[in-house]
Design a protein around this motif. Structure first.
Motif, PDB file in Angstrom:
ATOM      1  N   VAL A   1     -33.539 143.664 -26.329  1.00  0.00           N
ATOM      2  CA  VAL A   1     -34.428 144.705 -25.813  1.00  0.00           C
ATOM      3  C   VAL A   1     -35.545 144.082 -24.987  1.00  0.00           C
ATOM      4  N   ALA A   2     -36.136 143.018 -25.494  1.00  0.00           N
ATOM      5  CA  ALA A   2     -37.216 142.336 -24.769  1.00  0.00           C
ATOM      6  C   ALA A   2     -36.712 141.763 -23.446  1.00  0.00           C
ATOM      7  N   ILE A   3     -35.547 141.118 -23.477  1.00  0.00           N
ATOM      8  CA  ILE A   3     -34.997 140.504 -22.271  1.00  0.00           C
ATOM      9  C   ILE A   3     -34.688 141.555 -21.208  1.00  0.00           C
ATOM     10  N   PHE A   4     -33.944 142.579 -21.576  1.00  0.00           N
ATOM     11  CA  PHE A   4     -33.507 143.571 -20.592  1.00  0.00           C
ATOM     12  C   PHE A   4     -34.668 144.427 -20.073  1.00  0.00           C
ATOM     13  N   LYS A   5     -35.654 144.693 -20.905  1.00  0.00           N
ATOM     14  CA  LYS A   5     -36.816 145.448 -20.423  1.00  0.00           C
ATOM     15  C   LYS A   5     -37.607 144.642 -19.402  1.00  0.00           C
ATOM     16  N   SER A   6     -37.706 143.333 -19.624  1.00  0.00           N
ATOM     17  CA  SER A   6     -38.419 142.492 -18.653  1.00  0.00           C
ATOM     18  C   SER A   6     -37.671 142.428 -17.331  1.00  0.00           C
ATOM     19  N   MET A   7     -36.351 142.641 -17.402  1.00  0.00           N
ATOM     20  CA  MET A   7     -35.528 142.589 -16.193  1.00  0.00           C
ATOM     21  C   MET A   7     -35.670 143.847 -15.344  1.00  0.00           C
ATOM     22  N   HIS A   8     -36.312 144.876 -15.848  1.00  0.00           N
ATOM     23  CA  HIS A   8     -36.513 146.095 -15.073  1.00  0.00           C
ATOM     24  C   HIS A   8     -37.269 145.798 -13.781  1.00  0.00           C
ATOM     25  N   SER A   9     -38.264 144.933 -13.898  1.00  0.00           N
ATOM     26  CA  SER A   9     -39.102 144.630 -12.735  1.00  0.00           C
ATOM     27  C   SER A   9     -38.756 143.299 -12.081  1.00  0.00           C
ATOM     28  N   ASN A  10     -37.890 142.511 -12.734  1.00  0.00           N
ATOM     29  CA  ASN A  10     -37.519 141.218 -12.152  1.00  0.00           C
ATOM     30  C   ASN A  10     -36.625 141.412 -10.930  1.00  0.00           C
ATOM     31  N   THR A  11     -36.941 140.705  -9.867  1.00  0.00           N
ATOM     32  CA  THR A  11     -36.173 140.849  -8.625  1.00  0.00           C
ATOM     33  C   THR A  11     -35.487 139.559  -8.196  1.00  0.00           C
ATOM     34  N   SER A  12     -35.505 138.541  -9.052  1.00  0.00           N
ATOM     35  CA  SER A  12     -34.923 137.256  -8.652  1.00  0.00           C
ATOM     36  C   SER A  12     -33.617 136.933  -9.362  1.00  0.00           C
ATOM     37  N   ILE A  13     -33.475 137.319 -10.650  1.00  0.00           N
ATOM     38  CA  ILE A  13     -32.280 136.976 -11.417  1.00  0.00           C
ATOM     39  C   ILE A  13     -31.055 137.677 -10.839  1.00  0.00           C
ATOM     40  N   GLN A  14     -30.040 136.887 -10.491  1.00  0.00           N
ATOM     41  CA  GLN A  14     -28.790 137.423  -9.964  1.00  0.00           C
ATOM     42  C   GLN A  14     -27.624 137.245 -10.928  1.00  0.00           C
ATOM     43  N   VAL A  15     -27.725 136.253 -11.825  1.00  0.00           N
ATOM     44  CA  VAL A  15     -26.653 135.966 -12.787  1.00  0.00           C
ATOM     45  C   VAL A  15     -27.258 135.905 -14.180  1.00  0.00           C
ATOM     46  N   LEU A  16     -26.773 136.747 -15.091  1.00  0.00           N
ATOM     47  CA  LEU A  16     -27.293 136.786 -16.458  1.00  0.00           C
ATOM     48  C   LEU A  16     -26.134 136.757 -17.445  1.00  0.00           C
ATOM     49  N   SER A  17     -26.135 135.773 -18.342  1.00  0.00           N
ATOM     50  CA  SER A  17     -25.099 135.650 -19.368  1.00  0.00           C
ATOM     51  C   SER A  17     -25.753 135.738 -20.744  1.00  0.00           C
ATOM     52  N   VAL A  18     -25.350 136.748 -21.512  1.00  0.00           N
ATOM     53  CA  VAL A  18     -25.890 136.935 -22.861  1.00  0.00           C
ATOM     54  C   VAL A  18     -24.755 137.139 -23.857  1.00  0.00           C
ATOM     55  N   LEU A  19     -23.630 136.507 -23.623  1.00  0.00           N
ATOM     56  CA  LEU A  19     -22.473 136.707 -24.502  1.00  0.00           C
ATOM     57  C   LEU A  19     -22.732 136.128 -25.892  1.00  0.00           C
ATOM     58  N   ASN A  20     -22.085 136.726 -26.866  1.00  0.00           N
ATOM     59  CA  ASN A  20     -22.132 136.281 -28.260  1.00  0.00           C
ATOM     60  C   ASN A  20     -23.567 136.216 -28.794  1.00  0.00           C
ATOM     61  N   ASN A  21     -24.241 137.374 -28.758  1.00  0.00           N
ATOM     62  CA  ASN A  21     -25.611 137.433 -29.266  1.00  0.00           C
ATOM     63  C   ASN A  21     -25.847 138.603 -30.218  1.00  0.00           C
ATOM     64  N   HIS A  22     -24.772 139.194 -30.722  1.00  0.00           N
ATOM     65  CA  HIS A  22     -24.888 140.271 -31.714  1.00  0.00           C
ATOM     66  C   HIS A  22     -25.673 141.463 -31.159  1.00  0.00           C
ATOM     67  N   LEU A  23     -25.230 141.969 -30.026  1.00  0.00           N
ATOM     68  CA  LEU A  23     -25.953 143.044 -29.352  1.00  0.00           C
ATOM     69  C   LEU A  23     -25.320 144.406 -29.592  1.00  0.00           C
ATOM     70  N   SER A  24     -24.771 144.621 -30.750  1.00  0.00           N
ATOM     71  CA  SER A  24     -23.990 145.834 -31.019  1.00  0.00           C
ATOM     72  C   SER A  24     -24.807 147.115 -30.881  1.00  0.00           C
ATOM     73  N   THR A  25     -26.111 147.065 -31.067  1.00  0.00           N
ATOM     74  CA  THR A  25     -26.936 148.275 -30.967  1.00  0.00           C
ATOM     75  C   THR A  25     -27.866 148.250 -29.759  1.00  0.00           C
ATOM     76  N   SER A  26     -27.531 147.456 -28.759  1.00  0.00           N
ATOM     77  CA  SER A  26     -28.387 147.332 -27.571  1.00  0.00           C
ATOM     78  C   SER A  26     -27.859 148.123 -26.383  1.00  0.00           C
ATOM     79  N   ALA A  27     -26.910 148.993 -26.608  1.00  0.00           N
ATOM     80  CA  ALA A  27     -26.239 149.680 -25.499  1.00  0.00           C
ATOM     81  C   ALA A  27     -27.202 150.511 -24.653  1.00  0.00           C
ATOM     82  N   ILE A  28     -28.095 151.239 -25.288  1.00  0.00           N
ATOM     83  CA  ILE A  28     -29.027 152.086 -24.539  1.00  0.00           C
ATOM     84  C   ILE A  28     -29.939 151.237 -23.658  1.00  0.00           C
ATOM     85  N   THR A  29     -30.396 150.110 -24.198  1.00  0.00           N
ATOM     86  CA  THR A  29     -31.256 149.207 -23.431  1.00  0.00           C
ATOM     87  C   THR A  29     -30.531 148.663 -22.209  1.00  0.00           C
TER      88      THR A  29
END
Length: 341
Positions: free
Chosen positions: A53-81
């Motif tokens: 939630v913290a990572i993806f919310k910060s990405m709302h305003s980020n304009t530089s990141i083009q490649v993001l890998s967050v595999l295997n992090n137990h994000l089963s309830t992060s779908a809405i974010t």
């Protein structure tokens, strides 16, 4: 963190570290001020859902990141974010959320964001248990999305029902270039859908359908003696025959991977595909699976002839090539990959 003051770093890979929630928050704070970072890999960092939630919310305003890998992090309830992030972010091109147990319901939520996203070109969602409901949601989203070029939904418990839904879109999809649906539970009925995609789609360049199952009825299929050394013609399932026939007319695919799928005995299917390459003028990489003994049943000169005609035939073998003298000759002209079981 030092990253907050850094103005030159463009790629950061801190995967396989136990960042946990606190580490994810630190990274998220940096993303709100750091404007040069282009690639971020925080896979297998145990950031869990709160960290995501913290990572993806910060990405709302980020304009530089083009490649993001967050595999295997137990994000089963992060779908809405993730959905809300996809709706507003304008810079990300590549997102990997594989192996996060997102499930079909989470997929349905995330894909809502994909419908309106105008920048993401590559999405990896393998090993997330999305099943047929998730596949159907993706099919609907592809009707709206016009920018996605590469989609990986391998290893997701998808059956013929799910691939039929996606296939209905991919038959005429003008955007997607690469599609991986390997390691699912797709049978010969699904193979017929793949054949329709291959025959009708005019833009898809890479299709990976390896490691799927089979329950089809087999029939004889005539293969030319250019590649066969037996008096007995091979027998293929109906789905396999349709795929081979579709490859005869396809003009867009550059790469096709069909390792260990549909037939339990893969030789006949692979043999027919090799023969089809004499008529296909587009494909440059065909990745198959063959037993050592199968190579002896194929005419060496015919395969080398295909290779000389701009073909690159990848033969994924069941055993180490180094121990097979008759295969060592092939390695001089053909790209052979080791495949150990």
């Amino acid at each position: 963190m030092a990253l907050r003051r850094n103005t030159t770093l463009r790629k950061l890979d801190i995967s396989n570290n136990n960042l946990s929630y606190d580490g994810a928050v630190d990274i998220s704070e940096c993303l709100t001020v750091h404007c040069t970072l282009v690639e971020l890999n925080i896979s297998s960092c145990n950031i869990i859902c709160k960290g995501a939630v913290a990572i993806f919310k910060s990405m709302h305003s980020n304009t530089s990141i083009q490649v993001l890998s967050v595999l295997n992090n137990h994000l089963s309830t992060s779908a809405i974010t993730i959905r809300e992030f996809l709706k507003v972010n304008k810079s990300l091109l590549h997102l990997d959320i594989s192996a996060n147990n997102i499930t079909c319901e989470g997929t349905k939520t995330i894909i809502e964001g994909l419908k309106t996203n105008k920048t993401l070109t590559e999405l990896h969602m393998s090993s997330n248990h999305i099943a047929n409901k998730g596949a159907k949601a993706i099919a609907i989203a592809l009707d709206f999305n016009t920018v996605l070029l590469k989609l990986d939904i391998s290893d997701n418990k998808i059956t013929d029902e799910g691939v039929t839904a996606i296939g209905n879109n991919l038959k005429t999809n003008p955007t997607l270039l690469e599609f991986d649906i390997s390691m699912n539970n797709i049978t010969d009925e699904g193979a017929k859908v793949f054949a329709e995609i291959i025959q009708m789609n005019k833009t898809l360049q890479s299709l990976v359908i390896s490691f799927n199952s089979n329950n089809g009825k087999f029939a004889s299929y005539t293969v030319s003696d250019r590649v066969y050394k037996s008096f007995e013609q091979p027998r293929l399932s109906e789905g396999e025959i349709r795929i081979v026939e579709a490859m005869l007319v396809n003009t867009s695919l550059l790469s096709l991977k069909v390792c260990f799928c549909f037939s339990y005995t893969t030789f006949a299917f692979n043999l027919a595909l090799v023969d089809a390459m004499y008529h296909n003028n587009t494909l440059t990489r065909l990745t198959l699976s063959l037993h050592d003994s199968d190579l002896l049943r194929m005419k060496r000169n015919a395969i080398l002839d295909i290779n000389k005609k701009r073909k690159e035939l990848g033969l994924n073998c069941l055993h180490m090539i180094a121990g097979c003298p008759h295969q060592r000759d092939f390695t001089e002209d053909i790209d052979i990959h080791n495949f150990l079981i």
